[in-house]
Motif scaffolding. Structure first.
Motif, PDB file in Angstrom:
ATOM      1  N   GLY A 136       0.768  -1.180   0.009  1.00 42.31           N
ATOM      2  CA  GLY A 136       0.145  -0.008  -0.157  1.00 42.31           C
ATOM      3  C   GLY A 136       0.758   1.212  -0.102  1.00 42.31           C
ATOM      4  O   GLY A 136       0.193   2.409  -0.097  1.00 42.31           O
ATOM      5  N   GLN A 137       2.080   1.135  -0.078  1.00 41.60           N
ATOM      6  CA  GLN A 137       2.907   2.439   0.007  1.00 41.60           C
ATOM      7  C   GLN A 137       3.823   2.649  -1.087  1.00 41.60           C
ATOM      8  O   GLN A 137       3.948   1.665  -2.061  1.00 41.60           O
ATOM      9  CB  GLN A 137       4.091   2.224   1.135  1.00 41.60           C
ATOM     10  CG  GLN A 137       3.461   2.000   2.589  1.00 41.60           C
ATOM     11  CD  GLN A 137       2.756   3.217   2.910  1.00 41.60           C
ATOM     12  OE1 GLN A 137       2.955   4.177   2.672  1.00 41.60           O
ATOM     13  NE2 GLN A 137       1.661   2.662   3.731  1.00 41.60           N
ATOM     14  N   GLN A 138       3.929   3.912  -1.501  1.00 43.85           N
ATOM     15  CA  GLN A 138       4.330   4.229  -2.948  1.00 43.85           C
ATOM     16  C   GLN A 138       5.873   4.609  -2.740  1.00 43.85           C
ATOM     17  O   GLN A 138       6.537   4.856  -3.887  1.00 43.85           O
ATOM     18  CB  GLN A 138       3.557   5.661  -3.485  1.00 43.85           C
ATOM     19  CG  GLN A 138       2.023   5.135  -3.733  1.00 43.85           C
ATOM     20  CD  GLN A 138       1.922   3.916  -4.775  1.00 43.85           C
ATOM     21  OE1 GLN A 138       2.582   3.934  -5.616  1.00 43.85           O
ATOM     22  NE2 GLN A 138       1.166   3.061  -3.945  1.00 43.85           N
ATOM     23  N   ARG A 173      19.423  -2.538  10.171  1.00 44.93           N
ATOM     24  CA  ARG A 173      18.165  -2.228   9.853  1.00 44.93           C
ATOM     25  C   ARG A 173      17.090  -3.480  10.603  1.00 44.93           C
ATOM     26  O   ARG A 173      17.727  -4.640  10.820  1.00 44.93           O
ATOM     27  CB  ARG A 173      17.875  -2.748   8.297  1.00 44.93           C
ATOM     28  CG  ARG A 173      18.489  -1.484   7.345  1.00 44.93           C
ATOM     29  CD  ARG A 173      18.295  -1.811   6.139  1.00 44.93           C
ATOM     30  NE  ARG A 173      19.097  -1.113   5.257  1.00 44.93           N
ATOM     31  CZ  ARG A 173      19.073  -1.159   3.683  1.00 44.93           C
ATOM     32  NH1 ARG A 173      18.307  -2.079   3.280  1.00 44.93           N
ATOM     33  NH2 ARG A 173      19.965  -0.559   3.162  1.00 44.93           N
ATOM     34  N   ALA A 174      16.105  -2.919  10.983  1.00 45.31           N
ATOM     35  CA  ALA A 174      15.413  -3.945  11.575  1.00 45.31           C
ATOM     36  C   ALA A 174      13.789  -3.710  10.814  1.00 45.31           C
ATOM     37  O   ALA A 174      13.051  -2.834  10.868  1.00 45.31           O
ATOM     38  CB  ALA A 174      14.954  -3.526  13.200  1.00 45.31           C
ATOM     39  N   ARG A 175      13.228  -4.843  10.316  1.00 43.56           N
ATOM     40  CA  ARG A 175      12.180  -4.796   9.523  1.00 43.56           C
ATOM     41  C   ARG A 175      10.767  -5.464  10.496  1.00 43.56           C
ATOM     42  O   ARG A 175      11.017  -6.095  11.442  1.00 43.56           O
ATOM     43  CB  ARG A 175      12.030  -6.041   8.486  1.00 43.56           C
ATOM     44  CG  ARG A 175      13.308  -5.563   7.506  1.00 43.56           C
ATOM     45  CD  ARG A 175      13.148  -4.700   6.711  1.00 43.56           C
ATOM     46  NE  ARG A 175      11.561  -4.556   6.052  1.00 43.56           N
ATOM     47  CZ  ARG A 175      11.595  -5.062   4.825  1.00 43.56           C
ATOM     48  NH1 ARG A 175      12.412  -5.949   4.261  1.00 43.56           N
ATOM     49  NH2 ARG A 175      10.302  -5.047   4.375  1.00 43.56           N
ATOM     50  N   THR A 176       9.645  -4.525  10.114  1.00 45.17           N
ATOM     51  CA  THR A 176       8.557  -4.866  11.014  1.00 45.17           C
ATOM     52  C   THR A 176       7.787  -5.888  10.192  1.00 45.17           C
ATOM     53  O   THR A 176       8.134  -6.473   8.944  1.00 45.17           O
ATOM     54  CB  THR A 176       7.751  -3.624  11.288  1.00 45.17           C
ATOM     55  OG1 THR A 176       7.134  -3.209   9.964  1.00 45.17           O
ATOM     56  CG2 THR A 176       8.483  -2.598  11.957  1.00 45.17           C
ATOM     57  N   ARG A 177       6.578  -6.537  10.389  1.00 44.76           N
ATOM     58  CA  ARG A 177       5.809  -7.259   9.661  1.00 44.76           C
ATOM     59  C   ARG A 177       5.387  -6.510   8.446  1.00 44.76           C
ATOM     60  O   ARG A 177       5.189  -5.128   8.554  1.00 44.76           O
ATOM     61  CB  ARG A 177       4.269  -7.414  10.556  1.00 44.76           C
ATOM     62  CG  ARG A 177       4.595  -8.392  11.636  1.00 44.76           C
ATOM     63  CD  ARG A 177       3.380  -8.341  12.603  1.00 44.76           C
ATOM     64  NE  ARG A 177       3.132  -7.030  12.939  1.00 44.76           N
ATOM     65  CZ  ARG A 177       3.623  -6.298  13.791  1.00 44.76           C
ATOM     66  NH1 ARG A 177       4.997  -6.565  14.167  1.00 44.76           N
ATOM     67  NH2 ARG A 177       3.150  -4.864  13.929  1.00 44.76           N
ATOM     68  N   PRO A 178       5.354  -6.810   7.176  1.00 47.09           N
ATOM     69  CA  PRO A 178       4.796  -6.125   6.145  1.00 47.09           C
ATOM     70  C   PRO A 178       3.637  -5.455   6.235  1.00 47.09           C
ATOM     71  O   PRO A 178       2.520  -6.169   6.812  1.00 47.09           O
ATOM     72  CB  PRO A 178       4.841  -7.246   4.905  1.00 47.09           C
ATOM     73  CG  PRO A 178       5.655  -8.375   5.281  1.00 47.09           C
ATOM     74  CD  PRO A 178       5.531  -8.506   6.823  1.00 47.09           C
ATOM     75  N   GLY A 179       3.468  -4.132   6.162  1.00 41.82           N
ATOM     76  CA  GLY A 179       2.224  -3.405   6.148  1.00 41.82           C
ATOM     77  C   GLY A 179       1.898  -2.857   7.508  1.00 41.82           C
ATOM     78  O   GLY A 179       0.979  -2.255   7.873  1.00 41.82           O
ATOM     79  N   ALA A 180       2.974  -2.824   8.430  1.00 41.61           N
ATOM     80  CA  ALA A 180       2.669  -2.725   9.789  1.00 41.61           C
ATOM     81  C   ALA A 180       2.507  -1.092   9.811  1.00 41.61           C
ATOM     82  O   ALA A 180       1.627  -0.449  10.735  1.00 41.61           O
ATOM     83  CB  ALA A 180       3.798  -3.100  10.685  1.00 41.61           C
TER      84      ALA A 180
END
Length: 406
Positions: free
Chosen positions: A198-200, A243-250
């Motif tokens: 959902g992000q551009q 880098r630390a990744r969250t859940r996709p779309g968080a």
């Protein structure tokens, strides 16, 4: 916002005294713009964490309250608002305008308390410095990006860090002895990983210094990532270290550290969760835990909620979250030396769309800037139970998006 019987000379003196107070917060706790916040009109082209209550001190007499707004929004303000609050009652009284600054949606004070910094959240982004003692605008500098929505002062007081939401970048500016800003020394753009669902593109939402002072962390809603950098304090440049990744779309928005310095709490705007994070001061590595409830559902009648910001009390015992949409403040007990948040419940914020929350310096009051109702509400904070009790009447402030008590 002028009040009856306002003594301008007395209040300028009050500002000057606030400007010389020791150990004021290095960063205000004001939220940044996202697609859910944007005003109807846009101008030319928005230690342990100091979001926590500061060190306790005796509250005597009225104190300044600085207010951020969108000047380009319908019904918006005319600059940085000026008010005062009574530490005993929480009552807020308007005192006009501190300075005419364009779209000052986020505010931060230098560690020496003498200079205020504001983002100019416009397409052609900038940051502005204002000397508090006499309200003199010391000038503005380009952030090199679009819609800067957050800024913080490095604890050493020599560098200003800002996050460009629109272009997904982080800027660094030097601060001279007068508090004025120099030309930008670095600009880091988040080009990877690719945008989340959902992000551009990237959307840098916050940039803060870790409690140990050794690392700078940037939260990016667009890439679902928290970036850790080292700041070269001689050159004013940033080098990425992890880098630390969250859940996709968080959609991570704001990070707040526990006073112990080993844990932090992340408000995820898009998926309406909060996550406990482990932090390693040696490496700067952040490990993001599972998302947990913001206290807003599931409830079919509650509507969409966008978590905005977390605060942690100076003793590390309680945490509070501003819920936009649900229009509440969630209260958590902090357990296991910061490693666990336990939801205690929510209280109505007394306004609409609480964009930002901040503790008073003595830690006994919590202020909420309610964007859509154009109000600032105040609560008494119980040191024993973390209970929030409304005090005074909500204060009318145009498109209130930041309240910074000094």
């Amino acid at each position: 916002m002028s009040g009856h019987g306002f003594d301008r000379r007395r209040f300028v003196g009050l500002l000057a005294r606030a400007a010389t107070a020791a150990a004021l917060p290095a960063a205000a706790a004001c939220g940044g713009r996202t697609d859910t916040d944007r005003p109807a009109t846009t101008a030319t082209a928005p230690g342990a964490s100091r979001n926590a209550a500061g060190g306790r001190r005796e509250a005597s007499g009225p104190r300044p309250l600085l207010l951020g707004t969108y000047t380009s929004a319908d019904g918006g303000g005319k600059g940085i608002g000026l008010a005062e609050y009574d530490p005993g009652t929480g009552r807020v009284t308007g005192r006009g305008i501190l300075a005419e600054v364009d779209d000052p949606s986020y505010l931060a004070v230098h560690p020496d308390g003498r200079t205020l910094y504001a983002v100019n959240e416009r397409e052609d982004g900038a940051v502005t410095a204002v000397r508090l003692a006499d309200r003199t605008v010391l000038g503005s500098r380009s952030t090199g990006g679009a819609a800067p929505c957050h800024l913080s002062v490095h604890p050493g007081g020599r560098w200003l860090l800002s996050a460009n939401y629109g272009s997904g970048s982080v800027a660094v500016h030097p601060i001279d002895a007068s508090g004025a800003l120099g030309e930008r020394t670095d600009l880091v753009t988040h080009t990877a990983p690719p945008p989340g669902p959902g992000q551009q593109g990237p959307h840098a939402h916050q940039v803060v210094t870790s409690p140990d002072g050794g690392h700078v962390l940037a939260v990016d809603l667009g890439t679902d990532t928290v970036y850790t950098y080292r700041l070269d304090e001689s050159a004013g440049t940033l080098t990425e270290v992890s880098r630390a990744r969250t859940r996709p779309g968080a959609g991570p928005r704001h990070l707040t550290f526990h006073p112990g310095g080993r844990h932090a709490y992340l408000a995820d705007e898009v998926d309406d969760t909060v996550a406990v994070c482990a932090y390693d001061p040696e490496t700067g590595r952040l490990t993001i835990g599972e998302g947990q409830s913001t206290g807003t559902g599931p409830d079919p009648g509650s509507g969409t909620n966008y978590p905005a910001q977390l605060l942690v009390t100076s003793d590390g015992a309680y945490a509070f979250l501003a819920n936009r949409g649900h229009d509440s403040l969630a209260r958590y007990a902090v357990e296991e030396r910061g490693a666990r948040l336990r939801l205690l419940g929510t209280v109505p914020v007394g306004g609409a769309f609480p964009r930002q929350i901040a503790f008073s310096p003595e830690g006994e009051l919590l202020f909420a800037a309610n964007q859509r109702s154009g109000t600032v509400s105040a609560f008494r904070v119980s040191g024993d139970t973390g209970r929030l009790s409304p005090v005074g009447e909500p204060f009318a402030s145009p498109v209130a998006v930041c309240a910074l008590p000094l």
